[in-house]
Design a protein around this motif. Structure first.
Motif, PDB file in Angstrom:
ATOM      1  N   TYR A  64      43.376  86.502  27.665  1.00 15.30           N
ATOM      2  CA  TYR A  64      44.214  85.594  28.449  1.00 15.30           C
ATOM      3  C   TYR A  64      44.079  85.913  29.926  1.00 15.30           C
ATOM      4  O   TYR A  64      44.242  85.055  30.786  1.00 15.30           O
ATOM      5  CB  TYR A  64      45.649  85.679  27.926  1.00 15.30           C
ATOM      6  N   ARG A  65      43.691  87.129  30.205  1.00 16.56           N
ATOM      7  CA  ARG A  65      43.586  87.551  31.589  1.00 16.56           C
ATOM      8  C   ARG A  65      42.393  86.934  32.285  1.00 16.56           C
ATOM      9  O   ARG A  65      42.505  86.372  33.368  1.00 16.56           O
ATOM     10  CB  ARG A  65      43.464  89.080  31.624  1.00 16.56           C
ATOM     11  N   ASP A  66      41.218  87.017  31.661  1.00 14.32           N
ATOM     12  CA  ASP A  66      40.092  86.407  32.350  1.00 14.32           C
ATOM     13  C   ASP A  66      39.308  85.403  31.521  1.00 14.32           C
ATOM     14  O   ASP A  66      38.191  85.038  31.889  1.00 14.32           O
ATOM     15  CB  ASP A  66      39.179  87.451  32.990  1.00 14.32           C
ATOM     16  N   GLY A  67      39.900  84.959  30.406  1.00  9.19           N
ATOM     17  CA  GLY A  67      39.323  83.832  29.706  1.00  9.19           C
ATOM     18  C   GLY A  67      37.999  84.097  29.008  1.00  9.19           C
ATOM     19  O   GLY A  67      37.331  83.157  28.577  1.00  9.19           O
ATOM     20  N   ARG A  68      37.613  85.355  28.911  1.00  9.97           N
ATOM     21  CA  ARG A  68      36.338  85.610  28.261  1.00  9.97           C
ATOM     22  C   ARG A  68      36.561  86.041  26.823  1.00  9.97           C
ATOM     23  O   ARG A  68      37.651  86.412  26.421  1.00  9.97           O
ATOM     24  CB  ARG A  68      35.595  86.708  29.025  1.00  9.97           C
TER      25      ARG A  68
ATOM     26  N   GLU B 104      31.038  95.353  26.554  1.00  9.03           N
ATOM     27  CA  GLU B 104      30.459  95.905  27.784  1.00  9.03           C
ATOM     28  C   GLU B 104      31.102  97.237  28.162  1.00  9.03           C
ATOM     29  O   GLU B 104      30.547  97.999  28.935  1.00  9.03           O
ATOM     30  CB  GLU B 104      30.557  94.898  28.932  1.00  9.03           C
ATOM     31  N   ARG B 105      32.277  97.542  27.566  1.00 13.83           N
ATOM     32  CA  ARG B 105      32.916  98.817  27.871  1.00 13.83           C
ATOM     33  C   ARG B 105      32.472  99.930  26.930  1.00 13.83           C
ATOM     34  O   ARG B 105      32.535 101.106  27.268  1.00 13.83           O
ATOM     35  CB  ARG B 105      34.441  98.680  27.767  1.00 13.83           C
TER      36      ARG B 105
ATOM     37  N   LEU C 252      42.036  99.398  27.676  1.00 15.40           N
ATOM     38  CA  LEU C 252      43.283  99.330  26.918  1.00 15.40           C
ATOM     39  C   LEU C 252      44.487  99.417  27.852  1.00 15.40           C
ATOM     40  O   LEU C 252      45.437  98.648  27.719  1.00 15.40           O
ATOM     41  CB  LEU C 252      43.329 100.458  25.887  1.00 15.40           C
TER      42      LEU C 252
ATOM     43  N   THR D 260      44.710  98.636  31.018  1.00 16.79           N
ATOM     44  CA  THR D 260      44.875  97.385  31.773  1.00 16.79           C
ATOM     45  C   THR D 260      45.375  96.269  30.865  1.00 16.79           C
ATOM     46  O   THR D 260      46.254  95.502  31.232  1.00 16.79           O
ATOM     47  CB  THR D 260      43.547  96.920  32.414  1.00 16.79           C
TER      48      THR D 260
ATOM     49  N   VAL E 258      47.073  96.484  28.103  1.00 18.94           N
ATOM     50  CA  VAL E 258      48.456  96.699  27.703  1.00 18.94           C
ATOM     51  C   VAL E 258      49.393  96.324  28.849  1.00 18.94           C
ATOM     52  O   VAL E 258      50.396  95.650  28.657  1.00 18.94           O
ATOM     53  CB  VAL E 258      48.684  98.153  27.254  1.00 18.94           C
TER      54      VAL E 258
ATOM     55  N   SER F 123      48.898  94.270  31.252  1.00 17.24           N
ATOM     56  CA  SER F 123      48.962  92.830  31.549  1.00 17.24           C
ATOM     57  C   SER F 123      49.274  92.035  30.279  1.00 17.24           C
ATOM     58  O   SER F 123      49.146  90.822  30.261  1.00 17.24           O
ATOM     59  CB  SER F 123      47.656  92.362  32.171  1.00 17.24           C
ATOM     60  N   ARG F 124      49.657  92.740  29.241  1.00 15.47           N
ATOM     61  CA  ARG F 124      49.995  92.113  27.965  1.00 15.47           C
ATOM     62  C   ARG F 124      48.905  91.168  27.499  1.00 15.47           C
ATOM     63  O   ARG F 124      49.163  90.079  26.992  1.00 15.47           O
ATOM     64  CB  ARG F 124      51.329  91.365  28.064  1.00 15.47           C
TER      65      ARG F 124
ATOM     66  N   LEU G 227      47.194  90.302  24.916  1.00 13.95           N
ATOM     67  CA  LEU G 227      47.296  90.564  23.481  1.00 13.95           C
ATOM     68  C   LEU G 227      45.973  90.577  22.770  1.00 13.95           C
ATOM     69  O   LEU G 227      45.690  91.440  21.941  1.00 13.95           O
ATOM     70  CB  LEU G 227      48.169  89.482  22.843  1.00 13.95           C
TER      71      LEU G 227
ATOM     72  N   VAL H  13      44.103  93.696  23.402  1.00 17.25           N
ATOM     73  CA  VAL H  13      44.728  94.853  22.762  1.00 17.25           C
ATOM     74  C   VAL H  13      44.421  94.872  21.272  1.00 17.25           C
ATOM     75  O   VAL H  13      43.995  95.897  20.723  1.00 17.25           O
ATOM     76  CB  VAL H  13      46.250  94.863  22.985  1.00 17.25           C
TER      77      VAL H  13
ATOM     78  N   LEU I 100      40.892  95.875  20.660  1.00 20.05           N
ATOM     79  CA  LEU I 100      40.669  97.301  20.888  1.00 20.05           C
ATOM     80  C   LEU I 100      41.223  98.139  19.749  1.00 20.05           C
ATOM     81  O   LEU I 100      40.573  99.053  19.262  1.00 20.05           O
ATOM     82  CB  LEU I 100      41.314  97.726  22.208  1.00 20.05           C
TER      83      LEU I 100
ATOM     84  N   MET J  43      24.000  98.220  34.489  1.00 21.17           N
ATOM     85  CA  MET J  43      25.277  97.572  34.243  1.00 21.17           C
ATOM     86  C   MET J  43      26.111  97.467  35.504  1.00 21.17           C
ATOM     87  O   MET J  43      27.078  96.730  35.543  1.00 21.17           O
ATOM     88  CB  MET J  43      26.047  98.371  33.189  1.00 21.17           C
TER      89      MET J  43
ATOM     90  N   ALA K  29      43.279  89.347  38.211  1.00 25.93           N
ATOM     91  CA  ALA K  29      42.447  88.926  37.089  1.00 25.93           C
ATOM     92  C   ALA K  29      41.687  87.648  37.392  1.00 25.93           C
ATOM     93  O   ALA K  29      40.684  87.346  36.763  1.00 25.93           O
ATOM     94  CB  ALA K  29      43.314  88.725  35.855  1.00 25.93           C
TER      95      ALA K  29
ATOM     96  N   GLN L  70      36.838  83.170  37.319  1.00 26.49           N
ATOM     97  CA  GLN L  70      36.029  84.327  36.942  1.00 26.49           C
ATOM     98  C   GLN L  70      34.711  84.380  37.698  1.00 26.49           C
ATOM     99  O   GLN L  70      34.184  85.452  37.962  1.00 26.49           O
ATOM    100  CB  GLN L  70      35.742  84.294  35.426  1.00 26.49           C
TER     101      GLN L  70
ATOM    102  N   ASN M   7      54.695  94.163  34.431  1.00 32.41           N
ATOM    103  CA  ASN M   7      54.188  92.974  35.109  1.00 32.41           C
ATOM    104  C   ASN M   7      55.313  91.971  35.274  1.00 32.41           C
ATOM    105  O   ASN M   7      56.408  92.152  34.747  1.00 32.41           O
ATOM    106  CB  ASN M   7      53.030  92.369  34.314  1.00 32.41           C
TER     107      ASN M   7
ATOM    108  N   PHE N 145      54.565  96.204  23.909  1.00 35.08           N
ATOM    109  CA  PHE N 145      54.966  94.933  23.310  1.00 35.08           C
ATOM    110  C   PHE N 145      56.463  94.829  23.076  1.00 35.08           C
ATOM    111  O   PHE N 145      57.044  93.771  23.231  1.00 35.08           O
ATOM    112  CB  PHE N 145      54.217  94.711  21.993  1.00 35.08           C
TER     113      PHE N 145
END
Lengths: 306, 525, 279, 550
Positions: A80-84, A92-93, A261, A263, A265, A267-268, A270, A273, A276, B19, B43, B191, B403, C132
């Motif tokens: 939800y944060r960056d739509g990916r 990538e992590r 994780l 970040t 958590v 920014s919720r 979901l 999370v 992960l 990367m 973000a 993005q 937040n 949560f």
């Protein structure tokens, strides 16, 4: 033998199913997932739209079923944060955490296990006390604190090592040491007690009666036997390593899953999370499976059945 | 010393290296690159959805405004200079703008009036279902935005609005490419943003890094830096160590108490600016929760009078900023500013106690929602204020939340916020009317904390419509007085932004926190 | 065997001091833990120049007395760790006892739960749940209590299984004792030592977990404080006002160290009992 | 003596400070000659095992350095450097241990473990070693030597493991072999085979063997000379005939008097009505678990037994024959699959919950190992009083009964307030008996109750059981692997094998004229059956041994 493996794999699958269910339950009980995802600011229409999009108006068991299928096929959804795609973000992590994890894990084993062995065979000596004190030091110090102290010493004052981030192997050193310290301490203590137990066994005495030399007894008779419980604890420690990575990656701005994780958590996010949690669970469960495999290889009592 | 990085980079696998960013281009090889350690990245980097302190410092490097505030020629930035717009003139309710020709977006397409109009259009900002809904706040009064030629367009407002050019110096003035924007949609645009700025975004991973690369087709000529990496380094110790050891060229967000220590290191230059922005808190003046004691204004007055904000600011900021004794009476408002304005609710513990005694308040717990590490020193100030309120028998619990979504979850009695004052430079319009008026989120959102009084609305309307200075100032004072009568919030101090950079760089930090790495703002020396 | 090592004496003394300070700590300082003095911010400890004699360990960024802070932090950290350890030990051991008693599918299911818990790093679960469900003291204590339950469950199942197969347990069953008498009066005291050793391992781990959570901002929330929170709060000040985080860091270190030493000693003493456990 | 292989002269092994005596072994001198078997015999704590370990240089580290001399081939083993000594041990002096399964490294194939001796002490090639090992396996009569070579210890039986250990010991044709209770953990039939093997090997290799044992039966079977040890000191030493038949020392005489012999008796007169009728008891062990299935073992296969008031029924058989399982089924510590159990005429098999708990009063059990049979954290008085208390006696009365029983069992009343670890093994077994008898049972099960005890103590405990039975009239189900003991005290004996009772009868007829081959095999394997000691006319165990002082 086959039955042993079938059971192990069944157990693994069941454990994963538990994890998926746990995440589902947490998501549904912690509040309205829609509100969590679209924000408290959203209009009722937006909420409704979203509810339909995610088919959150279906009966719970259908949602659950669909959810299990989605998770099993790696469809963790969209951040939800960056739509990916969550799976991409995590993918990538992962290499970074793997690099850091492997490096510190191997380092911890290379330091912790020999230290434990030496402490065991020199039991009660000053050397033993020194090693054990160091080991306790290793896990009595919160790792973020150790990390910051190292930054201040090695980056700020001495300017020997880069302070954070990635790029060269030099970047890896401080986070790896920070992370390894805890594990090495635990391993040293455990190795010591596993060795002590084995050294008391009659077969070690019998080997001595055969004329087997001291170091040969330690290395060829005691160590292989002590390694059986050791493998288990090394496997279990993987979880602690992942836990430690969450903090260490934050301190050293290491772009691994641990930081992701944190970040996600805060920014919720979901979807990230849950992705992960599941991926870490899969890792741990697979690691346990590998441990079982190794265990079987090391211990003929399991490997060979009459 | 110097060999370790060489050796290191040889050893680490190519996989990990690739990367971080793409390989350098040959033609830009002679220009240096910059590494900037930031505390966080937003973000989303769309111009409006991405509004935040952390994105604003980067925005002008890849977006251009239609109109620029020139801080080089004027300390307070009250000179409006052409940027993407070269000319503008007002005719009653209509403003005509002429665009610079030959300006290219990063994808190579030319910027035209179509893009500028789309940028300010109702479908994007102020229609029924705009892509970036927060745009409504900044486009109040807009009636029509229309292209009149390839490089000209008009903005029509409901009433004559002398402040349109100055409004375009802000977030809404960043021009976005219509075609690309519509193609990918607002979320994807956020993005992988494209603008006309001197650098283009090549990598953006919001939890980690943003990499900008020189855009050599920039209309004002190639920028001075080959590549700028904005890396998140959450720990201050790591940022500081990285700057001192020259891994980073810039770091931002230095805790006030650490400024002096940092400055002691050789080659470190600290830059500090006062921003046109005020951290504040809002009192929840509505009976939601039902038993909210703060509906009684006397309690709010008491709480304000119990705060020794000057001492707090002195302690926490070492005198680098100040507390506005009278809200909205800000120095940056030039002629509107009056140093002799009477302070209605000065620090006075005895008076505060007396006021509490007049209320029915019996020590119920008041919940103060605060976003974690969002405004520098806010939590520390809160801890102090909680103690000061305890002195007068008011029991506040500061809840630090991760937040704003959590902050917005009821119940709460107070919440943190910050108020910018620069939407119309030199005019109290934004903090007083835009942020508290009938369209403000503070009075409309689900988490709203007050309902503007009829008198406030009436006075505000008068203020909004007043164009003549004397008349406007009078309206402003009356409106401010009504606000203070209600006291739905409290302004704490003028924000301080800081950053530090290594030797060999000449840098002018813009007061709104923008870090412009081009033009007269940035030079290697 | 009678000779007690000086290290052990040191550890026990440290723990005793920690407990005493936590209980009667407030007599050591005239300042309240949240009492501020903005004129005396960041005062160094007494032995440094520029110190203020009424703050022997210095003050923090808003002028609070470090003595009072560290004592309050110690009280909180110890309470959380004690509460967490007790909950975890009781809950986990109960699960272990139940599994060992019923065997069969009950045992399988419970042990599967244990596997499940062991398959997730605990901090991951904590982070997720705290984020949560929001941070509340109750949830926090429960989470700390859940910490390590699976270790107690595994351990107690193992030792109980071996204990109830010991002839003495069989003899007691043969006497006609009920399960309550068997487990509470005979088995529990005999497995307690193994559990106590585990307690000495879990206890410092909870303190450290709480510290990590405080670092991530999810631990004890102000105006309450804990050692981890003070430590985390002071980390930006390490190069200018080291005392803010060094004092709580030192206390955490000493308590953890002492607990581990005592645990090791117990483990060595109770070794035969631990060896009897099966997996 | 030119044939002397190893001589121990004035050996002292100090104990750590704080132990109950200063020396574990004190001023010990003895020697073994070529082709001779010297048995060192003594009760637990006599220092016989430590003598062996001191000779091998394997003493536990918490003990001090031994003093005196251990002469072997002209060298004093105690003063040699580690490397030289290691060359001697394993090559010239070998040792085998009591627990053969624990003496083999569980994670290596046994073939490799035997090969190791060759690898250390010789430069033979891998193939030569292999051939030699297989030959050795053949020599110690292991079946399928090739297959055993590739097996792991856990795949072998205890007897097979001991053969492997003997093969290892004999690998380099040692001059001296030290065997520390090598047959104690084995079944009688296996023991007989191993003893036979040792005799053969001695004959073939002329090895000097020091054989440590506590069993005079074994001594009678194999010893050439016998050394008797007590609390670290040598009591006397002499030929087998001298020691077994004409002992000089009182201690030896007492010991010999306590040794059980195969003296089958007749069923006693006047036995009462049945206290236990168990019919068709079946117990199958299967792999349990969620995913059950797997192999099953019939531990008890359709067994009937009956015991009358005052009767002692012996249950004999080798390990794994199902004796203990049967006993636990009868007492319902293990749930039988089917079968009826009547105790004093009342149904016991079908009871549950409270009724079962109440009925448990009527049948009690005394286990083999007195060290684990008492709750280590409960005072012995409370242990004994607990039964009556559970069954409704008030605390005071229960304790009074406990004290009476303590006295009846030959213990001080004051010992009620002490903990089990403060008592010796024999005393603990008395406490266990007192605990069992405290609830006044109709039936007492003694599951190998005297097997772990030294002979002198064993005799006392057996006498105690007999006295109490006389007084209280309960029936006893007496489980043992020792036919000598069974023959002395049982009214009837049932022989168990593979879960079934193969033969039963009173001792005189059963042992006088056994019908089944298995019974005959068991009888033949009884060590020292040819020897009947006449050294002392005293009744076994009338005198209290020193071991009994705590």
């Amino acid at each position: 033998m086959t039955r042993f493996w079938v059971l192990k794999i069944l157990r693994t699958v069941l454990t994963l199913w538990f994890v998926v269910t746990f995440v589902f339950v947490v998501l549904r009980t912690s509040g309205d997932p829609v509100v969590a995802l679209v924000g408290a600011d959203a209009t009722p229409e937006e909420v409704e739209q979203f509810r339909q999009l995610w088919r959150l108006d279906d009966p719970l068991w259908i949602q659950y079923f669909r959810y299990v299928v989605q998770m099993a096929t790696g469809q963790f959804g969209i951040s939800y944060r960056d739509g990916r795609e969550v799976i991409d973000i995590i993918a990538e992590r992962i290499p970074w955490t793997l690099i850091l994890g492997l490096f510190s894990y191997i380092g911890a084993i290379l330091i912790g296990v020999p230290a434990g062995i030496i402490a065991a065979i020199k039991r009660g000596s000053a050397f033993d006390n020194l090693i054990m004190a160091t080991a306790v030091f290793g896990f009595a110090l919160p790792n973020f604190f150790l990390g910051i102290l190292m930054i201040l010493l090695f980056s700020l004052s001495l300017q020997w090592l880069p302070s954070s981030g990635t790029g060269t192997v030099w970047h890896l050193i401080m986070p790896a040491i920070t992370l390894a310290t805890f594990t090495a301490g635990t391993l040293a203590r455990f190795t010591r007690s596993a060795m002590l137990e084995v050294l008391d066994k009659l077969y070690i005495r019998a080997a001595a009666a055969k004329g087997v030399g001291y170091w040969k007894r330690i290395i060829f008779h005691a160590l292989p036997n002590a390694s059986i419980p050791l493998v288990t604890i090394i496997g279990l420690n993987l979880g602690e390593l992942i836990g430690g990575a969450i903090v260490v990656e934050t301190v050293f701005a290491w772009p691994g899953v641990g930081r992701l994780l944190v970040t996600a958590v805060s920014s919720r996010d979901l979807a990230v999370v849950q992705g992960l949690v599941l991926i870490m669970a899969v890792t741990m469960v697979l690691a346990n499976l590998v441990v079982d495999l190794l265990y079987g290889l090391l211990d003929p009592r399991i490997r060979v059945q009459n | 010393m110097f060999t370790r990085r060489e050796v290191g980079s040889l050893i680490l696998g190519a996989g990990a290296l690739s990367m971080v960013g793409s390989l350098p281009k040959a033609n830009a090889a002679d220009r240096p690159s910059l590494n900037i350690a930031v505390d966080n990245l937003w973000a989303n980097m769309a111009t409006i959805n991405g509004i935040s302190t952390t994105s604003r410092r980067i925005f002008p490097n890849f977006y251009d405004n239609l109109v620029d505030r020139d801080y080089i020629k004027d300390e307070n930035g009250l000179i409006f200079a052409p940027k993407l717009a070269t000319k503008w003139e007002q005719n009653g309710t209509v403003w005509k703008f002429t665009l610079r020709e030959g300006v290219k977006f990063h994808d190579g397409t030319e910027m035209t009036a179509e893009d500028a109009v789309f940028t300010l259009s109702p479908e994007r900002l102020w229609g029924a279902k705009p892509f970036e809904p927060r745009g409504k706040t900044f486009t109040a009064g807009f009636k029509r935005v229309e292209a009149t030629g390839k490089y000209t367009f008009e903005i029509e407002t409901e009433r004559p609005d002398p402040n349109i050019p100055s409004k375009l110096t802000g977030y809404i003035g960043f021009v976005v490419p219509k075609k690309y924007y519509m193609e990918v949609g607002v979320d994807a645009f956020g993005q992988k943003p494209i603008g006309t700025g001197p650098y283009k975004v090549t990598t953006f991973r919001s939890g980690e890094i943003m990499v900008l690369e020189a855009f050599d087709d920039y209309w004002d000529g190639p920028p001075p830096v080959k590549q700028i990496s904005w890396k998140i380094v959450p720990e201050f110790a790591a940022r500081m160590a990285g700057l001192v050891s020259k891994e980073f060229d810039f770091i931002v967000n230095i805790p006030t108490d650490q400024e002096a220590a940092l400055e002691k290191y050789q080659g470190v230059t600290l830059k500090r600016v006062l921003a046109d922005n005020y951290p504040a808190f809002a009192f929840n003046t509505r009976p939601d929760p039902e038993d909210n004691p703060l509906v009684d204004p006397n309690l709010r007055y008491a709480m304000v009078q119990a705060i020794d904000m000057n001492a707090i600011v002195q302690a926490l900021f070492n005198g680098t900023t100040e507390h506005p004794a009278v809200p909205f009476n800000f120095k940056e408002y030039g002629k509107f500013y009056d140093p002799n304005l009477p302070v209605k609710l000065p620090y006075d513990v005895a008076a505060a106690k007396a006021l509490v005694a007049k209320t029915k308040y019996k020590g119920e717990k008041l919940i103060w929602h605060i976003t974690r590490q969002y405004y520098p020193n806010y939590e520390a100030a809160a801890e102090i204020m909680v103690e000061q309120w305890r002195e007068i028998g008011v029991n506040v619990e500061a809840q630090i939340l991760d937040n704003f979504e959590l902050v917005y979850r009821r119940p709460y009695h107070m919440m943190n916020m910050s108020m910018s004052s620069d939407f119309i430079p030199g005019d109290p319009y934004q903090p007083l009317w835009l942020d508290w008026g009938p369209t403000a989120s503070r009075s409309t959102a689900t988490w709203k904390t007050w309902d503007p009084s009829p008198k406030f609305l009436e006075l505000g309307k008068k203020f909004d419509e007043a164009t003549d200075f004397e008349e406007r100032k009078k309206a402003y004072l009356a409106l401010s007085e009504e606000w203070q009568r209600i006291t739905p919030g409290y302004y704490m101090w003028k924000s301080v932004y800081n950053c530090a950079h290594r030797a060999g760089i000449q840098f002018k930090f813009k007061p709104n926190g923008e870090m412009r790495i081009y033009g007269d703002y940035f030079k290697f020396v | 065997m009678k000779r007690v090592s000086p290290i052990l004496v040191f550890a026990i003394v440290i723990l005793a001091i920690a407990v005493v300070v936590a209980i009667i700590g407030n007599v050591f300082t005239s300042h309240g833990m949240s009492q501020q003095n903005l004129l005396a911010r960041l005062k160094p400890p007494a032995f440094m120049t520029g110190s203020n004699p009424s703050f022997p360990l210095g003050t923090d960024r808003i002028g609070r007395d470090m003595v009072a802070r560290v004592i309050a932090g110690l009280q909180m950290s110890l309470s959380v760790a004690i509460a967490g350890t007790i909950i975890g030990a009781v809950f986990g051991s109960a699960i272990g006892f139940i599994a060992a008693h019923f065997r069969g599918w009950v045992e399988e299911v419970l042990m599967m739960l244990v596997d499940f818990q062991a398959s997730l790093p605990f901090i991951l679960i904590t982070l997720t749940l705290l984020a949560f469900f929001g941070n509340s003291m109750t949830l926090f204590i429960i989470l700390m209590g859940l910490f390590g339950w699976e270790k107690y469950a595994r351990l107690s199942r193992g030792v109980v299984l071996s204990a109830i197969n010991q002839p003495y347990a069989k003899a007691i069953v043969a006497l006609g004792a009920g399960n309550g008498r068997l487990y509470l009066k005979h088995v529990l005291p005999n497995v307690a030592s193994a559990l106590i050793v585990q307690v000495t391992l879990t206890f410092p781990q909870i303190i450290l977990l709480e510290t990590s959570l405080s670092f991530l901002g999810l631990g004890i929330q102000a105006p309450q404080t804990s050692l981890g929170q003070i430590l985390g709060d002071g980390r930006d000040y390490l190069s200018t006002a080291w005392w803010i985080s060094v004092w709580p860091g030192l206390v955490i270190f000493l308590v953890t160290l002492s607990m581990s030493i005592v645990g090791d000693w117990l483990r060595d003493r109770l070794d035969p009992m631990l060896r009897a456990r099966t997996t | 003596m030119s044939n002397e292989r190893l001589s121990i002269e004035h050996l002292n092994v100090p104990l750590p400070p704080g132990a109950d005596r200063t020396f574990a072994v004190e001023d010990l001198s003895l020697s073994v000659s070529k082709g001779e078997i010297l048995c060192i015999v003594g009760e637990s704590g006599s220092g016989k095992s430590l003598t062996a370990l001191a000779t091998m240089g394997l003493l536990p580290r918490n003990l001090g350095r031994p003093t005196g001399k251990v002469m072997f081939e002209g060298k004093d083993l105690l003063t040699l450097d580690e490397a030289t000594r290691r060359d001697i041990t394993g090559r010239r002096i070998a040792m085998i241990f009591q627990e053969p399964t624990a003496a083999l490294n569980p994670i290596f194939r046994v073939g490799e473990q035997v090969s190791e001796t060759f690898r250390i002490h010789t430069s033979l090639s891998q193939a030569e070693i292999r051939k030699k090992v297989i030959d050795l396996f053949r020599e110690v009569q292991l079946p399928n030597p090739e297959q055993i070579y590739h097996s792991y210890p856990h795949q072998l039986s205890g007897g097979q493991c001991q053969r492997v250990m003997i093969a290892t010991a004999l690998a380099l044709d040692p001059s001296v072999l030290i065997a520390d209770e090598p047959t104690t953990a084995l079944d009688v039939t296996t023991q007989a085979q191993i003893l036979k093997l040792m005799l053969e090997l001695r004959a073939r290799h002329d090895t000097g063997i020091i054989f440590i044992t506590h069993d005079f039966g074994v001594v009678a079977e194999i010893a050439d000379r016998v050394a008797v040890m007590q609390t670290g000191r040598l009591v006397e030493i002499g030929t087998r005939d001298e020691i077994l038949n004409h002992p000089k020392a009182d201690y030896t005489r007492r010991l010999l008097a306590a040794v059980p012999t195969l003296t089958p008796r007749k069923e006693r007169e006047g036995l009462g009505s049945p206290v236990l009728i168990a019919r068709n008891i079946v117990k199958t062990f299967a792999r349990s678990g969620l995913f059950g299935g797997g192999r099953t073992v019939k531990a008890v296969d359709d067994v009937d037994i009956t015991i009358r008031r005052g009767e002692t029924l012996g249950l004999v058989g080798e390990s794994g024959s199902g004796k203990s399982t049967l006993a636990q089924c009868v007492i319902r510590l293990v749930q039988p699959e089917s079968g009826d159990i009547l105790i004093s005429g009342g149904d016991f098999a079908g009871l549950n919950g409270k009724a079962l708990r109440e009925a448990r009063r009527k049948v009690q059990i005394v286990f083999q190992d007195p060290y684990t049979a008492l709750d280590p954290r409960q005072k012995v008085g409370d242990s004994i009083a607990e039964g009556p208390f559970i069954h409704g006696l008030d605390r005071k009365a229960a304790m009074a009964r406990a004290l009476d029983l303590l006295e009846a069992c030959g213990l001080d009343r004051a010992s009620a307030t002490r903990f089990p670890h403060e008592f010796s093994g024999g005393q603990r077994q008395r406490i266990c008996i007192a605990r069992a008898l405290a609830v006044e049972p109709e039936l007492l099960i003694a599951d190998e109750s005297v097997s772990a005890l030294d002979v002198s103590v064993q005799a006392q405990v057996l006498k105690l059981l007999a006295d109490m039975q006389e007084r209280l009239g309960f029936g006893i189900l007496f489980i043992t692997h020792d036919l000598r003991v069974a023959s002395q005290i049982c009214d009837n004996i049932a022989v168990m094998r593979n879960g079934r009772i193969v033969e039963r009868g009173d001792p005189a007829s059963l042992f006088g004229a056994p019908k089944e081959t298995y019974t005959k095999e068991l009888l033949a394997a009884v060590p020292g059956k040819g020897w009947q000691h006449h050294a002392d006319k005293n009744e076994a165990g009338t005198e209290r041994s020193r071991e009994e002082t705590p």
